[in-house]
Motif scaffolding. Structure first.
Motif, PDB file in Angstrom:
ATOM      1  N   GLN A   1      -5.126   8.581   2.616  1.00 25.43           N
ATOM      2  CA  GLN A   1      -3.863   7.971   3.025  1.00 25.43           C
ATOM      3  C   GLN A   1      -3.596   8.186   4.517  1.00 25.43           C
ATOM      4  O   GLN A   1      -3.133   7.272   5.216  1.00 25.43           O
ATOM      5  CB  GLN A   1      -2.712   8.556   2.211  1.00 25.43           C
TER       6      GLN A   1
ATOM      7  N   VAL B   1      -5.625   5.759   6.586  1.00 19.39           N
ATOM      8  CA  VAL B   1      -5.086   4.397   6.563  1.00 19.39           C
ATOM      9  C   VAL B   1      -3.893   4.270   7.509  1.00 19.39           C
ATOM     10  O   VAL B   1      -3.786   3.315   8.286  1.00 19.39           O
ATOM     11  CB  VAL B   1      -4.671   4.007   5.128  1.00 19.39           C
TER      12      VAL B   1
ATOM     13  N   HIS C   1      -7.560  12.683  -1.596  1.00 16.16           N
ATOM     14  CA  HIS C   1      -6.608  11.575  -1.742  1.00 16.16           C
ATOM     15  C   HIS C   1      -5.665  11.503  -0.539  1.00 16.16           C
ATOM     16  O   HIS C   1      -5.456  10.426   0.042  1.00 16.16           O
ATOM     17  CB  HIS C   1      -5.818  11.788  -3.030  1.00 16.16           C
ATOM     18  N   TYR C   2      -5.098  12.634  -0.143  1.00 17.53           N
ATOM     19  CA  TYR C   2      -4.191  12.642   1.008  1.00 17.53           C
ATOM     20  C   TYR C   2      -4.934  12.318   2.302  1.00 17.53           C
ATOM     21  O   TYR C   2      -4.395  11.637   3.181  1.00 17.53           O
ATOM     22  CB  TYR C   2      -3.483  13.991   1.122  1.00 17.53           C
TER      23      TYR C   2
ATOM     24  N   ALA D   1       1.011   4.210  -2.683  1.00 18.09           N
ATOM     25  CA  ALA D   1       0.654   5.571  -2.266  1.00 18.09           C
ATOM     26  C   ALA D   1       1.758   6.562  -2.600  1.00 18.09           C
ATOM     27  O   ALA D   1       1.501   7.653  -3.150  1.00 18.09           O
ATOM     28  CB  ALA D   1       0.362   5.590  -0.769  1.00 18.09           C
TER      29      ALA D   1
ATOM     30  N   LEU E   1       2.373  14.171   5.196  1.00 19.98           N
ATOM     31  CA  LEU E   1       1.158  14.154   4.381  1.00 19.98           C
ATOM     32  C   LEU E   1       0.168  15.229   4.828  1.00 19.98           C
ATOM     33  O   LEU E   1      -0.486  15.872   3.997  1.00 19.98           O
ATOM     34  CB  LEU E   1       0.499  12.778   4.442  1.00 19.98           C
TER      35      LEU E   1
ATOM     36  N   TYR F   1       0.836  -1.200   0.000  1.00 18.67           N
ATOM     37  CA  TYR F   1       0.000   0.000   0.000  1.00 18.67           C
ATOM     38  C   TYR F   1       0.874   1.255   0.000  1.00 18.67           C
ATOM     39  O   TYR F   1       0.619   2.209  -0.755  1.00 18.67           O
ATOM     40  CB  TYR F   1      -0.920   0.025   1.217  1.00 18.67           C
ATOM     41  N   LEU F   2       1.907   1.259   0.828  1.00 17.76           N
ATOM     42  CA  LEU F   2       2.781   2.429   0.909  1.00 17.76           C
ATOM     43  C   LEU F   2       3.561   2.626  -0.388  1.00 17.76           C
ATOM     44  O   LEU F   2       3.772   3.762  -0.827  1.00 17.76           O
ATOM     45  CB  LEU F   2       3.724   2.296   2.100  1.00 17.76           C
TER      46      LEU F   2
ATOM     47  N   GLU G   1      -1.575   3.858  -9.326  1.00 16.18           N
ATOM     48  CA  GLU G   1      -1.489   2.909  -8.213  1.00 16.18           C
ATOM     49  C   GLU G   1      -1.115   1.518  -8.698  1.00 16.18           C
ATOM     50  O   GLU G   1      -0.521   0.729  -7.944  1.00 16.18           O
ATOM     51  CB  GLU G   1      -2.833   2.832  -7.474  1.00 16.18           C
TER      52      GLU G   1
ATOM     53  N   ASN H   1       1.690   9.711  -5.248  1.00 10.79           N
ATOM     54  CA  ASN H   1       1.941  11.063  -4.750  1.00 10.79           C
ATOM     55  C   ASN H   1       3.031  11.762  -5.557  1.00 10.79           C
ATOM     56  O   ASN H   1       2.920  12.947  -5.888  1.00 10.79           O
ATOM     57  CB  ASN H   1       2.344  11.017  -3.273  1.00 10.79           C
TER      58      ASN H   1
END
Length: 256
Positions: A181, A184, A177-178, A79, A210, A75-76, A254, A83
Motif C-alpha cells: 500500500q 502505491v 501488505h502494508y 485498502a 501506514l 483502491y483507497l 478487498e 486494514n
C-alpha cells in the motif's frame, strides 16, 4: 459461537478505561454501510496551493492540486476496508490467546498486553478513517470475527510456541501488505509531481500512518521469533496455513 473460557470475544482484555478500545466499532462506519458520497482524501491544510520555484528564479507559481481518480479512490476504499478488518482480527487473536498463554507463562503478560494495546490502537485508527471517508466495512465481519477468535484460541492451546508462530505468520503477511500500500501511494505522489501537481497533505499523512503501523507489526514479528515461534511443532505447515489464510482473507475483504 461460544468457546470454552471465552465468554465474549469482543470484550476488552484489559479492564482499565484506557484500554477499552473494542467497546465500539465506530458507529459512523455502520451508519454509512452504503457509500453515499466519497469524501476525498484531502485536508484543510492541503486545500491551499503549494509554491514551487520559478525556472528563472524570479517568482513562485502555485502547484496545482491533483484530485484522485476514481480508480485511486476505489483502491483507497478497498485498502482501508481490509486494514480495518485485519486489525480487528489481530485484537481478537490476542484476546483469545492471552488467557491460556499467560496462565502457563506468566512472564509473557507484559508482552501480550503490549502487542494487544498496539493492535487496538491500529483498529481505532482505521475505524476513524472508515467513518471519516464513509467507507463501508467488509461484509465478512462476522466470519472474520469467528475465524480470528478460533485461530487465537486453538494456537494458544497448542502452546506458547504455536501462539507465537501464529503471530509470526500473520505479521509477515501484514507487513508485506502494508508495504504494498505504501508503494502505491508513493507512486501517486511521484506521478503528480512529474506533472507539477500535488496530491495533498492527507495522502502524505496516510503514508506516515501506514509506515508507523507497519513498523509496529514487524516489531511483533520480531518478538514472536524471539519467543521461539519457529520451535513450534509442525512450524512449516502451521506457518503456511496461517499465511495462506491471511492472503485469502485480504483478497476477499478487498472485494466484499
Amino acid at each position: 459461537m461460544k468457546l470454552k473460557g471465552i465468554t465474549n470475544p469482543l470484550q476488552p482484555l484489559f479492564h482499565s478505561k484506557q484500554f477499552e478500545v473494542l467497546e465500539f466499532l465506530a458507529p459512523a462506519v455502520f451508519k454509512h454501510s452504503k457509500r453515499l458520497q466519497y469524501a476525498p482524501i484531502t485536508s484543510a491544510a492541503s486545500s491551499h496551493t503549494h509554491s514551487v520555484p520559478d525556472p528563472a528564479g524570479t517568482k513562485s507559481r502555485p502547484k496545482q492540486r491533483r484530485p484522485l481518480s476514481k480508480q485511486q479512490r476505489d483502491y483507497l476504499d478497498s485498502a482501508l476496508r481490509v486494514n480495518q478488518a485485519g486489525e480487528l482480527a489481530a485484537t481478537l487473536i490476542y484476546t483469545a490467546q492471552t488467557p491460556p498463554i499467560v496462565k502457563s507463562h506468566p512472564h509473557l503478560r507484559p508482552l501480550m498486553r503490549h502487542m494487544y494495546v498496539q493492535e487496538a490502537g491500529h483498529f481505532s485508527t482505521f475505524n476513524e478513517l472508515l467513518a471519516r471517508h464513509r467507507i463501508r466495512p467488509t461484509a465478512m465481519y462476522p466470519i472474520w470475527t469467528a475465524a480470528a477468535t478460533i485461530l487465537g484460541w486453538s494456537t494458544a492451546l497448542l502452546g506458547r510456541e504455536a501462539a507465537m508462530a501464529c503471530t509470526e505468520a500473520v505479521e509477515t503477511e501484514i507487513g508485506s501488505h502494508y508495504n504494498g500500500q505504501i508503494r502505491v501511494l508513493l507512486q501517486y505522489i511521484r506521478e503528480a509531481e512529474e506533472k507539477g501537481e500535488d496530491v495533498g497533505d492527507e495522502i502524505r499523512d496516510l503514508i506516515g500512518t501506514l509506515k508507523r503501523i507497519r513498523d509496529e507489526e514487524l516489531e511483533h514479528l520480531d518478538h514472536a521469533v524471539e519467543e521461539d515461534a519457529r520451535e513450534a511443532k509442525g512450524w512449516p505447515l502451521l506457518n503456511n496455513i496461517v499465511r495462506g489464510g491471511c492472503r485469502g482473507a485480504i483478497w476477499i475483504s478487498e472485494r466484499i
